[in-house]
Design a protein around this motif. Structure first.
Motif, PDB file in Angstrom:
ATOM      1  N   GLN A  60     -31.166  10.512  10.255  1.00  0.00           N
ATOM      2  CA  GLN A  60     -30.033   9.639   9.959  1.00  0.00           C
ATOM      3  C   GLN A  60     -29.629   9.903   8.517  1.00  0.00           C
ATOM      4  OE1 GLN A  60     -30.051   5.748  11.340  1.00  0.00           O
ATOM      5  NE2 GLN A  60     -28.072   5.319  10.453  1.00  0.00           N
TER       6      GLN A  60
ATOM      7  N   GLU B 298     -34.495  14.851  14.315  1.00  0.00           N
ATOM      8  CA  GLU B 298     -33.232  14.125  14.345  1.00  0.00           C
ATOM      9  C   GLU B 298     -33.272  13.199  13.142  1.00  0.00           C
ATOM     10  OE1 GLU B 298     -30.657  11.052  17.158  1.00  0.00           O
ATOM     11  OE2 GLU B 298     -32.659  11.684  17.782  1.00  0.00           O
TER      12      GLU B 298
ATOM     13  N   ILE C 262     -35.620  10.168  12.467  1.00  0.00           N
ATOM     14  CA  ILE C 262     -35.600   9.241  13.603  1.00  0.00           C
ATOM     15  C   ILE C 262     -36.562   9.727  14.683  1.00  0.00           C
ATOM     16  CG2 ILE C 262     -34.157   8.252  15.427  1.00  0.00           C
ATOM     17  CD1 ILE C 262     -31.747   8.784  13.517  1.00  0.00           C
TER      18      ILE C 262
ATOM     19  N   GLU D 123     -32.593  11.701   3.829  1.00  0.00           N
ATOM     20  CA  GLU D 123     -32.413  11.728   5.265  1.00  0.00           C
ATOM     21  C   GLU D 123     -33.656  11.099   5.894  1.00  0.00           C
ATOM     22  OE1 GLU D 123     -29.735  15.805   5.404  1.00  0.00           O
ATOM     23  OE2 GLU D 123     -31.705  15.809   6.358  1.00  0.00           O
TER      24      GLU D 123
ATOM     25  N   GLY E 175     -24.617   7.038   7.712  1.00  0.00           N
ATOM     26  CA  GLY E 175     -24.785   6.426   9.023  1.00  0.00           C
ATOM     27  C   GLY E 175     -24.762   7.410  10.180  1.00  0.00           C
ATOM     28  N   ARG E 176     -24.319   8.595   9.964  1.00  0.00           N
ATOM     29  CA  ARG E 176     -24.280   9.603  11.022  1.00  0.00           C
ATOM     30  C   ARG E 176     -25.674  10.174  11.258  1.00  0.00           C
ATOM     31  NH1 ARG E 176     -18.685  12.923   9.864  1.00  0.00           N
ATOM     32  NH2 ARG E 176     -17.355  11.081   9.952  1.00  0.00           N
ATOM     33  N   THR E 177     -25.840  10.815  12.402  1.00  0.00           N
ATOM     34  CA  THR E 177     -27.107  11.496  12.698  1.00  0.00           C
ATOM     35  C   THR E 177     -26.843  12.995  12.785  1.00  0.00           C
ATOM     36  OG1 THR E 177     -26.833  11.243  15.085  1.00  0.00           O
ATOM     37  CG2 THR E 177     -28.095   9.526  13.939  1.00  0.00           C
TER      38      THR E 177
END
Length: 175
Positions: free
Chosen positions: A26, A24, A7, A4, A30-32
């Motif tokens: 990513q 946070e 961000i 992971e 591709g999802r957060t």
């Protein structure tokens, strides 16, 4: 191998024992997502064996609203883990040990905390005076290794460090 990527990171709380941050991240798909992380300086735990007895401490734990019977332990204070273990054993129980053996280190709750705990096995104990912190109300208890095994089987130990430590002591004793 999953990873992971952070961000953004924001501190929600900074304290004397721990910090709380929200990251946070990513994900590889591709999802957060967000992760609540407790930062902790680490700790030690001591399996103190005196003959056929484990030296344990009973204390109230506010987080679980009850008393727990545990192996002695304490927070690292910018020091070597073994030195911390020696200090904590003396402070919490009054005992000192002539023989120390590193057992392992582990993350106590890696789902939300980076707390790393170092476990030591202490023998050749000598009784002295306790010197607990002002906010620690501790009762020292001697528990026979055989009784500790029965307590372990009955699920009476509720914290991970004690379960790991008692299991180790029982294995060393060959019970």
């Amino acid at each position: 191998m999953f990873e992971e990527v952070t961000i953004n990171s924001k501190y929600i709380y900074k304290g004397t024992i721990l910090n709380l941050r929200v990251d946070e991240v990513q994900l590889e798909n591709g999802r957060t997502s967000s992760r609540e992380i407790i930062e902790h300086k680490g700790a030690v735990a001591i399996v103190a064996v005196d003959g056929e007895d484990l030296i344990m401490v009973r204390q109230y734990r506010k987080a679980v609203e009850g008393e727990l019977l545990e192996i002695p332990a304490g927070k690292l204070e910018d020091e070597d883990p073994l030195e911390c273990a020696k200090r904590e054993l003396k402070e919490e129980t009054g005992y000192s040990a002539d023989r120390w053996q590193y057992v392992c280190d582990f993350y106590s709750t890696p789902g939300f905390s980076n707390e790393r705990m170092f476990l030591y096995y202490a023998t050749d104990l000598k009784k002295g005076e306790m010197n607990p912190d002002d906010d620690e109300l501790i009762k020292v208890e001697r528990v026979k290794l055989q009784e500790a095994l029965e307590m372990l089987k009955r699920g009476q130990f509720k914290d991970a460090k004690t379960i790991i430590g008692v299991d180790y002591a029982i294995r060393v004793a060959g019970i």
